[in-house]
Design a protein around this motif. Sequence first.
Motif, mmCIF file in Angstrom:
data_model
loop_
_atom_site.group_PDB
_atom_site.id
_atom_site.type_symbol
_atom_site.label_atom_id
_atom_site.label_comp_id
_atom_site.label_asym_id
_atom_site.label_seq_id
_atom_site.Cartn_x
_atom_site.Cartn_y
_atom_site.Cartn_z
ATOM 1 N N PHE A 208 -12.753 8.880 -13.517
ATOM 2 C CA PHE A 208 -13.081 7.471 -13.327
ATOM 3 C C PHE A 208 -13.773 7.290 -11.981
ATOM 4 C CE2 PHE A 208 -9.358 7.495 -16.074
ATOM 5 C CZ PHE A 208 -9.767 6.672 -17.104
ATOM 6 N N HIS A 209 -14.765 6.398 -11.969
ATOM 7 C CA HIS A 209 -15.441 6.071 -10.715
ATOM 8 C C HIS A 209 -14.876 4.813 -10.078
ATOM 9 C CE1 HIS A 209 -18.985 8.632 -9.936
ATOM 10 N NE2 HIS A 209 -18.712 9.034 -11.165
ATOM 11 N N ASP A 210 -14.274 3.979 -10.919
ATOM 12 C CA ASP A 210 -13.870 2.664 -10.467
ATOM 13 C C ASP A 210 -12.447 2.732 -9.895
ATOM 14 O OD1 ASP A 210 -12.818 0.070 -10.409
ATOM 15 O OD2 ASP A 210 -14.121 -0.598 -12.039
ATOM 16 N N THR A 211 -12.316 2.462 -8.606
ATOM 17 C CA THR A 211 -11.013 2.567 -7.951
ATOM 18 C C THR A 211 -9.980 1.641 -8.577
ATOM 19 O OG1 THR A 211 -12.219 2.981 -5.922
ATOM 20 C CG2 THR A 211 -9.891 2.574 -5.682
ATOM 21 N N ASN A 212 -10.443 0.460 -9.037
ATOM 22 C CA ASN A 212 -9.492 -0.472 -9.662
ATOM 23 C C ASN A 212 -8.904 0.124 -10.931
ATOM 24 O OD1 ASN A 212 -9.890 -2.485 -7.747
ATOM 25 N ND2 ASN A 212 -11.734 -3.194 -8.817
ATOM 26 N N VAL A 213 -9.739 0.818 -11.690
ATOM 27 C CA VAL A 213 -9.249 1.451 -12.919
ATOM 28 C C VAL A 213 -8.257 2.552 -12.559
ATOM 29 C CG1 VAL A 213 -9.883 2.785 -14.961
ATOM 30 C CG2 VAL A 213 -11.333 0.879 -14.233
ATOM 31 N N VAL A 214 -8.609 3.350 -11.567
ATOM 32 C CA VAL A 214 -7.708 4.437 -11.147
ATOM 33 C C VAL A 214 -6.347 3.856 -10.787
ATOM 34 C CG1 VAL A 214 -7.278 6.184 -9.372
ATOM 35 C CG2 VAL A 214 -9.576 5.933 -10.367
ATOM 36 N N GLU A 215 -6.368 2.786 -10.004
ATOM 37 C CA GLU A 215 -5.089 2.208 -9.572
ATOM 38 C C GLU A 215 -4.320 1.598 -10.737
ATOM 39 O OE1 GLU A 215 -6.317 -0.239 -6.307
ATOM 40 O OE2 GLU A 215 -6.325 1.476 -4.932
ATOM 41 N N ALA A 216 -5.046 1.127 -11.754
ATOM 42 C CA ALA A 216 -4.373 0.500 -12.902
ATOM 43 C C ALA A 216 -3.732 1.532 -13.823
ATOM 44 C CB ALA A 216 -5.372 -0.354 -13.687
ATOM 45 N N VAL A 217 -4.335 2.709 -13.940
ATOM 46 C CA VAL A 217 -3.867 3.621 -14.991
ATOM 47 C C VAL A 217 -3.178 4.884 -14.496
ATOM 48 C CG1 VAL A 217 -5.614 2.855 -16.648
ATOM 49 C CG2 VAL A 217 -6.114 4.819 -15.155
ATOM 50 N N ALA A 218 -3.553 5.351 -13.302
ATOM 51 C CA ALA A 218 -3.176 6.721 -12.947
ATOM 52 C C ALA A 218 -1.769 6.822 -12.365
ATOM 53 C CB ALA A 218 -4.181 7.289 -11.947
ATOM 54 N N ASP A 219 -1.127 7.958 -12.619
ATOM 55 C CA ASP A 219 0.103 8.314 -11.911
ATOM 56 C C ASP A 219 -0.237 9.122 -10.661
ATOM 57 O OD1 ASP A 219 1.983 7.264 -13.874
ATOM 58 O OD2 ASP A 219 1.235 8.856 -15.170
ATOM 59 N N ARG A 220 -1.163 10.063 -10.835
ATOM 60 C CA ARG A 220 -1.612 10.872 -9.698
ATOM 61 C C ARG A 220 -3.129 10.972 -9.720
ATOM 62 N NH1 ARG A 220 0.680 16.499 -9.143
ATOM 63 N NH2 ARG A 220 0.282 16.662 -11.400
ATOM 64 N N VAL A 221 -3.694 11.323 -8.570
ATOM 65 C CA VAL A 221 -5.138 11.393 -8.432
ATOM 66 C C VAL A 221 -5.525 12.773 -7.898
ATOM 67 C CG1 VAL A 221 -7.177 10.319 -7.383
ATOM 68 C CG2 VAL A 221 -5.154 8.923 -7.875
ATOM 69 N N VAL A 222 -6.470 13.405 -8.594
ATOM 70 C CA VAL A 222 -7.026 14.687 -8.157
ATOM 71 C C VAL A 222 -8.387 14.384 -7.537
ATOM 72 C CG1 VAL A 222 -8.028 16.861 -8.982
ATOM 73 C CG2 VAL A 222 -5.856 16.032 -9.941
ATOM 74 N N VAL A 223 -8.558 14.742 -6.260
ATOM 75 C CA VAL A 223 -9.829 14.479 -5.593
ATOM 76 C C VAL A 223 -10.598 15.792 -5.478
ATOM 77 C CG1 VAL A 223 -10.951 13.542 -3.530
ATOM 78 C CG2 VAL A 223 -8.728 12.627 -4.270
ATOM 79 N N LEU A 224 -11.799 15.812 -6.050
ATOM 80 C CA LEU A 224 -12.663 16.987 -5.940
ATOM 81 C C LEU A 224 -13.734 16.718 -4.893
ATOM 82 C CD1 LEU A 224 -13.308 18.014 -9.673
ATOM 83 C CD2 LEU A 224 -11.657 18.990 -8.061
ATOM 84 N N ASP A 225 -14.121 17.768 -4.206
ATOM 85 C CA ASP A 225 -15.171 17.657 -3.195
ATOM 86 C C ASP A 225 -16.021 18.909 -3.273
ATOM 87 O OD1 ASP A 225 -16.722 17.085 -0.993
ATOM 88 O OD2 ASP A 225 -15.198 17.711 0.466
ATOM 89 N N ASP A 226 -17.253 18.738 -3.746
ATOM 90 C CA ASP A 226 -18.183 19.862 -3.793
ATOM 91 C C ASP A 226 -17.599 21.060 -4.554
ATOM 92 O OD1 ASP A 226 -20.612 20.950 -3.306
ATOM 93 O OD2 ASP A 226 -20.228 21.480 -1.215
ATOM 94 N N GLY A 227 -16.987 20.786 -5.688
ATOM 95 C CA GLY A 227 -16.459 21.862 -6.543
ATOM 96 C C GLY A 227 -15.084 22.362 -6.156
#
Length: 245
Positions: A208-227
Motif C-alpha cells: 500500500f502507498h496510502d498511509t491512511n490505508v496502512v493505519e486502517a488495516v495493518a497489524d505490522r508494517v514491513v519497510v523496504l528500502d532499495d531492495g
Amino acid sequence: MTILSIDGLSKTFDMHVLGDTQVVGLDDVSFDVQTGEFLAIVGESGSGKSSLLKCLYRTYEPNSGRVVYHGPTRDVDLASCPARTVIGLRRDVIGYTSQFLDEIPRVPAVDVVARPLVEQGHSRDDARETARDLLTALSVPRELWEAYPATFSGGERQRVNLAQAIAPRPAVLLLDEPTSALDPETRRAAIDLLSTYLDGETTVIGVFHDTNVVEAVADRVVVLDDGRLDRVVPVDEYDGEVVVE
Ligand SMILES: Nc1ncnc2c1ncn2[C@@H]1O[C@H](COP(=O)(O)OP(=O)(O)OP(=O)(O)O)[C@@H](O)[C@H]1O
Ligand SMILES: [Mg+2]
C-alpha cells in the motif's frame, strides 16, 4: 503461529539490453509472517515491494533464499518447490492480485469472481451469489455484472480483481496495491470488505502507498528500502516515513 518464514530472499534481474548488467530487486530479505495477521509492505517506488510479492507467489524464482510456507500437514519452500506444487498451492492456499490489471478473459464479471469458488467445489449458483455480494460491497454497478471486464474502467477492473482474489478466502492473500485506482469512498468500501469478508484465518500481505490505508488495516508494517529490509514494526510504531504517494 508462523505461517511464512522468509529467509535471505534475493532477486536480481539480468539486463541484457543494458550490456549484461544486473538490477537488484531484493537483497537478502528475511522476516516471518504470523497466521491471521495483516502485514503491510511499504517503501519508495522501485524498493522491491512487487518483486517481494512475486517471489512469494513464485511468479519470480528467487536467486537465493527460502520462503517456507508452514502448511497444516507439511512445510513447503515456495522458492524451490516443483511447479506442480506451486499450482496446487495457488488453487488451494494462496491468492494474489497484481499491481497492474491483468488481461481478463471474455467472461462476465460475475463469473470472473465466481470462478475460484467453483474451482474449490462450490455450486455455480452459490459461487455467483457470493460474487454478486462482493461486487455489491465494492459498488460495482449492477449493469456491469454480466459484462466483460475488458471494457471496464481501471477502478472497476481493480475491484473485479480484488473480489476474485478474496472470494475463496485463501489462507494467504497477496495484494499488490489493490486500491490504488479507487476514489476515497470506494477505497473505504474495499478496505471495509477486507475486514468484514475475510475472517481472522486469512493472512494478508499487502502493498500500500496510502498511509491512511496502512493505519486502517495493518497489524505490522514491513519497510523496504532499495531492495533491502529496512524494518518491521507494529503499525502503532509506524511513522509513515518512506512512503511516497
Ligand atoms: N521483471 C523485471 N525485470 C527487470 N527488472 C525488474 C523486474 N521486476 C522488477 N525489476 C526491478 O526491480 C526493482 C524493484 O522493482 P519493484 O517492481 O519490485 O518495485 P516496487 O517497490 O513495487 O515499485 P512501485 O512502487 O513503483 O510499484 C526495480 O529497480 C525494477 O526496475
Ligand atoms: Mg510495485
